[in-house]
Design an enzyme around this catalytic site. Structure first.
Site, PDB file in Angstrom:
ATOM      1  N   LYS A  14     -42.104  27.242 -58.050  1.00 14.50           N
ATOM      2  CA  LYS A  14     -40.954  26.118 -57.560  1.00 14.50           C
ATOM      3  C   LYS A  14     -39.972  26.254 -58.418  1.00 14.50           C
ATOM      4  CE  LYS A  14     -40.767  21.804 -59.090  1.00 14.50           C
ATOM      5  NZ  LYS A  14     -39.097  21.621 -58.855  1.00 14.50           N
TER       6      LYS A  14
ATOM      7  N   GLY B 227     -38.688  24.672 -69.151  1.00 12.70           N
ATOM      8  CA  GLY B 227     -38.054  23.728 -68.913  1.00 12.70           C
ATOM      9  C   GLY B 227     -38.049  22.608 -70.329  1.00 12.70           C
TER      10      GLY B 227
ATOM     11  N   THR C 292     -41.502  17.732 -70.502  1.00 12.25           N
ATOM     12  CA  THR C 292     -42.327  18.161 -69.306  1.00 12.25           C
ATOM     13  C   THR C 292     -43.140  19.173 -69.611  1.00 12.25           C
ATOM     14  OG1 THR C 292     -40.083  18.096 -68.429  1.00 12.25           O
ATOM     15  CG2 THR C 292     -41.679  18.937 -67.047  1.00 12.25           C
TER      16      THR C 292
ATOM     17  N   GLU D  40     -42.140  27.619 -71.910  1.00 12.50           N
ATOM     18  CA  GLU D  40     -40.827  28.095 -72.848  1.00 12.50           C
ATOM     19  C   GLU D  40     -39.929  26.618 -72.737  1.00 12.50           C
ATOM     20  OE1 GLU D  40     -40.227  30.925 -74.338  1.00 12.50           O
ATOM     21  OE2 GLU D  40     -41.865  31.953 -73.373  1.00 12.50           O
TER      22      GLU D  40
ATOM     23  N   CYS E 184     -30.661  27.557 -73.032  1.00  7.27           N
ATOM     24  CA  CYS E 184     -31.679  27.114 -74.035  1.00  7.27           C
ATOM     25  C   CYS E 184     -31.242  27.863 -75.380  1.00  7.27           C
ATOM     26  CB  CYS E 184     -33.051  27.479 -73.593  1.00  7.27           C
ATOM     27  SG  CYS E 184     -33.312  29.134 -73.089  1.00  7.27           S
TER      28      CYS E 184
ATOM     29  N   GLU F  81     -31.895  17.954 -78.777  1.00  2.87           N
ATOM     30  CA  GLU F  81     -31.532  18.839 -77.658  1.00  2.87           C
ATOM     31  C   GLU F  81     -30.467  18.203 -76.986  1.00  2.87           C
ATOM     32  OE1 GLU F  81     -33.601  20.743 -74.400  1.00  2.87           O
ATOM     33  OE2 GLU F  81     -32.810  22.616 -75.070  1.00  2.87           O
TER      34      GLU F  81
HETATM   35  P1  NAD Z   1     -37.288  20.032 -66.753  1.00  2.00           P
HETATM   36  O1  NAD Z   1     -38.306  20.205 -67.777  1.00  2.00           O
HETATM   37  O2  NAD Z   1     -36.625  18.716 -66.338  1.00  2.00           O
HETATM   38  O3  NAD Z   1     -37.416  20.650 -65.427  1.00  2.00           O
HETATM   39  C1  NAD Z   1     -38.087  22.015 -65.527  1.00  2.00           C
HETATM   40  C2  NAD Z   1     -38.908  22.472 -63.756  1.00  2.00           C
HETATM   41  O4  NAD Z   1     -39.919  21.856 -64.089  1.00  2.00           O
HETATM   42  C3  NAD Z   1     -38.369  22.080 -62.814  1.00  2.00           C
HETATM   43  O5  NAD Z   1     -38.399  22.861 -61.689  1.00  2.00           O
HETATM   44  C4  NAD Z   1     -38.712  20.446 -62.495  1.00  2.00           C
HETATM   45  O6  NAD Z   1     -39.030  20.104 -61.273  1.00  2.00           O
HETATM   46  C5  NAD Z   1     -40.199  20.839 -62.965  1.00  2.00           C
HETATM   47  N1  NAD Z   1     -40.876  19.824 -63.467  1.00  2.00           N
HETATM   48  C6  NAD Z   1     -40.489  18.412 -63.821  1.00  2.00           C
HETATM   49  N2  NAD Z   1     -41.634  17.551 -64.284  1.00  2.00           N
HETATM   50  C7  NAD Z   1     -42.550  18.346 -63.860  1.00  2.00           C
HETATM   51  C8  NAD Z   1     -44.013  17.651 -64.084  1.00  2.00           C
HETATM   52  N3  NAD Z   1     -44.372  16.691 -64.357  1.00  2.00           N
HETATM   53  N4  NAD Z   1     -44.904  18.798 -63.663  1.00  2.00           N
HETATM   54  C9  NAD Z   1     -44.681  20.092 -63.170  1.00  2.00           C
HETATM   55  N5  NAD Z   1     -43.384  20.397 -63.184  1.00  2.00           N
HETATM   56  C10 NAD Z   1     -42.150  19.509 -63.597  1.00  2.00           C
HETATM   57  O7  NAD Z   1     -36.132  21.025 -67.246  1.00  2.00           O
HETATM   58  P2  NAD Z   1     -34.557  20.997 -66.673  1.00  2.00           P
HETATM   59  O8  NAD Z   1     -33.931  19.961 -66.907  1.00  2.00           O
HETATM   60  O9  NAD Z   1     -34.808  21.811 -65.547  1.00  2.00           O
HETATM   61  O10 NAD Z   1     -34.134  22.251 -67.832  1.00  2.00           O
HETATM   62  C11 NAD Z   1     -33.432  22.028 -68.978  1.00  2.00           C
HETATM   63  C12 NAD Z   1     -34.653  22.170 -70.060  1.00  2.00           C
HETATM   64  O11 NAD Z   1     -35.272  23.672 -70.014  1.00  2.00           O
HETATM   65  C13 NAD Z   1     -33.912  22.334 -71.589  1.00  2.00           C
HETATM   66  O12 NAD Z   1     -34.898  21.534 -72.276  1.00  2.00           O
HETATM   67  C14 NAD Z   1     -33.941  23.739 -71.830  1.00  2.00           C
HETATM   68  O13 NAD Z   1     -34.003  23.891 -73.261  1.00  2.00           O
HETATM   69  C15 NAD Z   1     -35.176  24.186 -71.211  1.00  2.00           C
HETATM   70  N6  NAD Z   1     -35.143  25.820 -71.031  1.00  2.00           N
HETATM   71  C16 NAD Z   1     -36.049  26.467 -72.070  1.00  2.00           C
HETATM   72  C17 NAD Z   1     -35.781  28.037 -71.789  1.00  2.00           C
HETATM   73  C18 NAD Z   1     -36.656  28.866 -72.715  1.00  2.00           C
HETATM   74  O14 NAD Z   1     -36.664  29.984 -72.281  1.00  2.00           O
HETATM   75  N7  NAD Z   1     -37.380  28.365 -73.696  1.00  2.00           N
HETATM   76  C19 NAD Z   1     -34.952  28.449 -71.005  1.00  2.00           C
HETATM   77  C20 NAD Z   1     -34.079  27.561 -70.077  1.00  2.00           C
HETATM   78  C21 NAD Z   1     -34.141  26.269 -70.183  1.00  2.00           C
END
Ligand code: NAD
Length: 481
Positions: free
Chosen positions: A173, A226, A230, A248, A282, A383
């Protein structure tokens, strides 16, 4: 443009025929619809993945590798189209999509196509027992991959490719905010001969279809990138089901600058590490910590360089900073500028929304530099994930190190110095998963990638990813006399 789910090699509407809208952040307008999938769509995808697994898991490594290489070639052939789609969907500058996002997606395929042919396991001779132990590394079965919006195709492929290479079938997804390139990838996979059901892409909301993936009993491993909150929610569901989990998550990465560094290289890289992709990586260095001796000089030079960045339409090749990904995200990021006022942070540059010609309703924000004095302030602890960095000075090594480690996150850190002892000391003491010295975001895909503390659990990259997507089984054979 409307997109569909990709299940069993076919594009299909969501079972309940519910749809979400997709925005173009550069103009703030709806430009398409995406499936608002539900549990039923995930269940259907799992059925087909289950059917595809026996054959795919027994497909030779050479054959798997050949298909993955073909996908990489097709991504490269379609680079212009994919880059444009990524830029429109996400708001990122087209130049970045062309030089980083899409080439890296192709590299992910190419890298794991080769890595799987080199993946080996151990054997142990049990001396005195006339026995040998060897480890089988078998694909898990059906795995779930959930990715964020900031580097859409880059991070989507970073997960699905090792999963597929290792012989699993995947339910994936992408973020509902940036689903377009994952959708386009489906067509490429079919063209390259990836068997039906090996990769299934289900679009929709995280708390709906994302949770349906995490909680499906037949999906035995979840690779998630993400936000930290989450990640915690996913762990809550997955842990009692004993699923393998790779998380991650967020970061608040320090950029630690010493007076003895190569100043010009540091300055140019620091501008990049602060504001690439509108600061929505990130790994961006969002806390800039500068040795007292050069603090005032750095401040002056950094402001000058940042003031030269062009905020503009992402479609324009000369744009340095495009649009933030959504209206909600722009408001969240901007709220930290108000927080700066409450916390006595001093805005040294930026802080305002930008109105771009012909894109008046787009989500643009100036690159923003805020000077802070207390590392415990929210600006330095939370963040922000946007084009805002903070500046702070430190006195000596001990002070710099303690500030660098003083957050709940532990993803990456960048160190600028030419002192070898300091380099080794900091590398050893920094509580992060990745340390860059005199560089930033230089990635060798063989290395372990991931964070400590609230930045996540597990490591991706290279053989680490292949280990994650396989089960280790020990076989002990005794030779009978
Ligand atoms: P998010 O957590 O809102 O969403 C990430 C993904 O998870 C999306 O596909 C979303 O639809 C899904 N999701 C949301 N709630 C969920 C749930 N309850 N169950 C399962 N899936 C769910 O994050 P975002 O806003 O899309 O991305 C930004 C975040 O991602 C920032 O915190 C950033 O630091 C992090 N990030 C981390 C890395 C890493 O490698 N550590 C890399 C890129 C981004």
């Amino acid at each position: 443009m409307n997109i569909q789910n990709y299940i069993n090699g076919e594009f299909v509407n969501p079972i309940q025929d519910n749809w979400l809208v997709n925005y173009n952040p550069s103009i703030g307008e709806i430009y398409g619809q995406i499936p608002n999938s539900t549990q039923g769509d995930v269940a259907l995808a799992v059925e087909f993945a289950e059917k595809a697994f026996p054959k795919w898991s027994q497909t030779s490594l050479e054959e798997r590798s050949k298909i993955l290489l073909k996908i990489a070639d097709l991504i490269e052939e379609n680079l212009e189209n994919l880059a444009k789609a990524e830029s429109v969907d996400n708001g990122k500058p087209i130049s970045l999509a062309k030089t980083v996002d899409i080439p890296r997606a192709a590299t992910n395929f190419r890298f794991f196509a080769h890595a799987i042919t080199q993946f080996a396991s151990e054997s142990h001779e049990t001396v005195g027992e006339n026995a040998i132990n060897y480890t089988l590394r078998q694909p898990i079965g059906i795995v779930g991959c959930i990715s964020p919006w900031n580097l859409p195709l880059y991070l989507f492929t970073w997960k699905i490719v090792p999963a597929v290479a290792a012989g699993n079938c995947v339910i994936a997804k992408p973020s509902e905010i940036t689903p377009m390139t994952a959708y386009l990838l489906g067509e490429i996979c079919t063209k390259a001969g990836l068997p039906n059901g090996v990769l299934n892409i289900v679009h929709g909301l995280g708390n709906q279809v994302g949770e349906a993936i995490v909680s499906h009993p037949k999906i035995k491993a979840i690779s998630f990138t993400g936000g930290t909150k989450t990640g915690a929610q996913i762990a809550k569901i997955a842990a009692p089901m004993f699923k393998k989990l790779s998380l991650e998550l967020g970061g608040k990465n320090p950029n630690i600058i010493f007076a003895d560094c190569d100043y010009e290289k540091m300055l140019a890289t620091t501008v990049r590490s602060s504001f690439s992709n509108q600061g929505q990586i990130c790994l961006c260095g969002s806390r800039i910590l500068v040795e007292e001796k050069i603090y005032e000089k750095f401040k002056k030079d950094f402001i000058k360089k940042v003031s030269e960045l062009k905020v503009g339409n992402p479609a324009d090749e000369s744009t340095d900073i495009g649009a933030l990904v959504s209206k909600e995200h722009l408001e969240k990021v901007k709220s930290y500028i108000d927080i700066a006022e409450i916390e006595n942070g001093k805005i040294l540059f930026g802080g305002e929304k930008v109105v771009v010609d012909n894109c008046e309703n787009g989500y643009y924000l100036q690159p923003t530099i805020i000077e802070v004095v207390d590392n415990q302030c929210r600006l330095n602890q939370e963040e922000i994930f946007g084009p805002i960095v903070t500046l702070m000075s430190f006195k000596n090594d001990e002070d710099g190190l303690s500030l660098a480690n003083d957050t709940k996150y532990g993803l990456s850190a960048t160190l600028w110095t030419n002192n070898l002892n300091r380099t080794m000391h900091f590398s050893q003491q920094l509580k992060v998963g990745i340390v860059w010295v005199n560089t930033w975001m230089l990635r060798d895909l063989r290395t372990p990638f991931g964070g400590m503390k609230d930045s996540g659990i597990g490591r991706e990259g290279g053989f680490e990813a292949l280990r994650f997507f396989t089960e280790a089984k020990n076989v002990c054979i005794k030779s009978l006399p």
